[in-house]
Structures are given as C-alpha cells and as structure tokens.
Scaffold this motif. Sequence first.
Motif, short mmCIF file in Angstrom:
data_model
loop_
_atom_site.label_atom_id
_atom_site.label_comp_id
_atom_site.label_asym_id
_atom_site.label_seq_id
_atom_site.Cartn_x
_atom_site.Cartn_y
_atom_site.Cartn_z
N ILE A 41 0.82 -1.21 0.00
CA ILE A 41 0.00 0.00 0.00
C ILE A 41 0.86 1.27 0.00
O ILE A 41 0.55 2.24 -0.67
N GLY A 42 1.97 1.23 0.72
CA GLY A 42 2.86 2.39 0.76
C GLY A 42 3.51 2.68 -0.59
O GLY A 42 3.73 3.84 -0.94
N LYS A 43 3.79 1.64 -1.34
CA LYS A 43 4.40 1.82 -2.66
C LYS A 43 3.42 2.43 -3.65
O LYS A 43 3.80 3.19 -4.53
N VAL A 44 2.16 2.09 -3.50
CA VAL A 44 1.14 2.62 -4.40
C VAL A 44 0.80 4.06 -4.05
O VAL A 44 0.57 4.88 -4.94
N ILE A 45 0.81 4.39 -2.76
CA ILE A 45 0.50 5.76 -2.36
C ILE A 45 1.71 6.66 -2.56
O ILE A 45 1.59 7.78 -3.03
N GLY A 46 2.90 6.19 -2.19
CA GLY A 46 4.11 6.97 -2.38
C GLY A 46 4.29 8.04 -1.31
O GLY A 46 3.42 8.25 -0.47
N LYS A 47 5.43 8.71 -1.35
CA LYS A 47 5.72 9.77 -0.37
C LYS A 47 4.77 10.93 -0.61
O LYS A 47 4.67 11.45 -1.72
N GLN A 48 4.10 11.31 0.46
CA GLN A 48 3.13 12.41 0.44
C GLN A 48 2.06 12.22 -0.64
O GLN A 48 1.49 13.19 -1.15
N GLY A 49 1.79 10.97 -1.01
CA GLY A 49 0.72 10.68 -1.97
C GLY A 49 1.05 10.99 -3.41
O GLY A 49 0.16 11.04 -4.25
N ARG A 50 2.32 11.16 -3.72
CA ARG A 50 2.70 11.56 -5.08
C ARG A 50 2.40 10.48 -6.12
O ARG A 50 1.94 10.79 -7.22
N VAL A 51 2.67 9.22 -5.80
CA VAL A 51 2.42 8.14 -6.76
C VAL A 51 0.91 7.99 -6.98
O VAL A 51 0.45 7.86 -8.12
N ALA A 52 0.14 8.03 -5.90
CA ALA A 52 -1.32 7.92 -6.02
C ALA A 52 -1.87 9.07 -6.86
O ALA A 52 -2.75 8.87 -7.70
N LYS A 53 -1.35 10.26 -6.65
CA LYS A 53 -1.81 11.42 -7.41
C LYS A 53 -1.49 11.26 -8.90
O LYS A 53 -2.31 11.58 -9.76
N ALA A 54 -0.30 10.73 -9.20
CA ALA A 54 0.09 10.52 -10.59
C ALA A 54 -0.80 9.46 -11.26
O ALA A 54 -1.21 9.64 -12.41
N ILE A 55 -1.10 8.38 -10.53
CA ILE A 55 -1.98 7.34 -11.07
C ILE A 55 -3.36 7.93 -11.35
O ILE A 55 -3.95 7.70 -12.41
N ARG A 56 -3.88 8.69 -10.40
CA ARG A 56 -5.20 9.32 -10.59
C ARG A 56 -5.19 10.26 -11.78
O ARG A 56 -6.16 10.31 -12.54
N THR A 57 -4.13 11.03 -11.96
CA THR A 57 -4.04 11.96 -13.08
C THR A 57 -4.14 11.23 -14.41
O THR A 57 -4.87 11.64 -15.32
N VAL A 58 -3.42 10.12 -14.54
CA VAL A 58 -3.45 9.34 -15.79
C VAL A 58 -4.83 8.74 -16.01
O VAL A 58 -5.38 8.80 -17.12
N VAL A 59 -5.43 8.19 -14.97
CA VAL A 59 -6.76 7.57 -15.09
C VAL A 59 -7.81 8.62 -15.45
O VAL A 59 -8.65 8.39 -16.33
N TYR A 60 -7.76 9.78 -14.79
CA TYR A 60 -8.74 10.83 -15.08
C TYR A 60 -8.58 11.35 -16.51
O TYR A 60 -9.56 11.62 -17.20
N ALA A 61 -7.34 11.49 -16.96
CA ALA A 61 -7.10 11.96 -18.32
C ALA A 61 -7.59 10.94 -19.35
O ALA A 61 -8.17 11.31 -20.37
N ALA A 62 -7.35 9.67 -19.09
CA ALA A 62 -7.80 8.62 -20.01
C ALA A 62 -9.32 8.54 -20.07
O ALA A 62 -9.89 8.19 -21.10
N GLY A 63 -9.98 8.85 -18.97
CA GLY A 63 -11.44 8.77 -18.93
C GLY A 63 -12.15 10.07 -19.21
O GLY A 63 -13.37 10.16 -19.08
N SER A 64 -11.42 11.09 -19.61
CA SER A 64 -12.04 12.40 -19.81
C SER A 64 -13.02 12.42 -20.98
O SER A 64 -13.89 13.28 -21.05
N SER A 65 -12.91 11.46 -21.89
CA SER A 65 -13.82 11.43 -23.03
C SER A 65 -15.19 10.86 -22.66
O SER A 65 -16.15 11.01 -23.42
N GLN A 66 -15.29 10.22 -21.50
CA GLN A 66 -16.57 9.66 -21.07
C GLN A 66 -17.46 10.76 -20.49
O GLN A 66 -16.98 11.79 -20.04
N GLN A 67 -18.73 10.50 -20.46
CA GLN A 67 -19.69 11.47 -19.95
C GLN A 67 -19.81 11.44 -18.44
O GLN A 67 -20.42 12.32 -17.84
N LYS A 68 -19.23 10.43 -17.80
CA LYS A 68 -19.35 10.26 -16.36
C LYS A 68 -18.08 10.69 -15.65
O LYS A 68 -16.99 10.61 -16.22
N LYS A 69 -18.21 11.11 -14.41
CA LYS A 69 -17.07 11.46 -13.58
C LYS A 69 -16.39 10.19 -13.10
O LYS A 69 -17.05 9.22 -12.75
#
Length: 76
Positions: A41-69
């Motif tokens: 879990i620590g590896k996925v979250i990363g220091k100060q949540g940086r890895v988790a934030k990066a994963i979320r950024t990629v996922v949100y960008a990939a899903g931006s074409s969908q009509q749902k949040k």
Amino acid sequence: MKELIETIVKPLVDFPEEVRVETIEDDTRITYHLTVNKTDIGKVIGKQGRVAKAIRTVVYAAGSSQQKKIFLEIGE
C-alpha cells in the motif's frame, strides 16, 4: 480502464498477483476501487501521496472522453 490501472500498478508492487480493481458504476460516476497487498500500500501511495496522485491523473485523463465522472479509490 481497469486494464490501464492494473498495467500502471503491477510493476510498482511486490505482489502483482494480489492487485484487484473493482468497478462500481452509477448514473453520473464510475468508481474504481484498487486493492493491493497490505505491504504494498505504501508503494502505491508513495511519499506524500505523489504516486497515487500521478496514477489518478493518468486515469482521469484517459477517462475524460466519457460522460461520467471517474474516481479512483485505493485500499488494502
């Protein structure tokens, strides 16, 4: 999208076979619940949540074409 999340997370963890992504879909949003081994879990979250934030950024960008949040929850 599920495959994208697994592709990003599996190289980061020690137990890639325990990576699970569940999809919960509503009328207005799609929630992906990422589950990993407790020791990873620590590896996925990363220091100060940086890895988790990066994963979320990629996922949100990939899903931006969908009509749902899109949301990504990380747990053990």
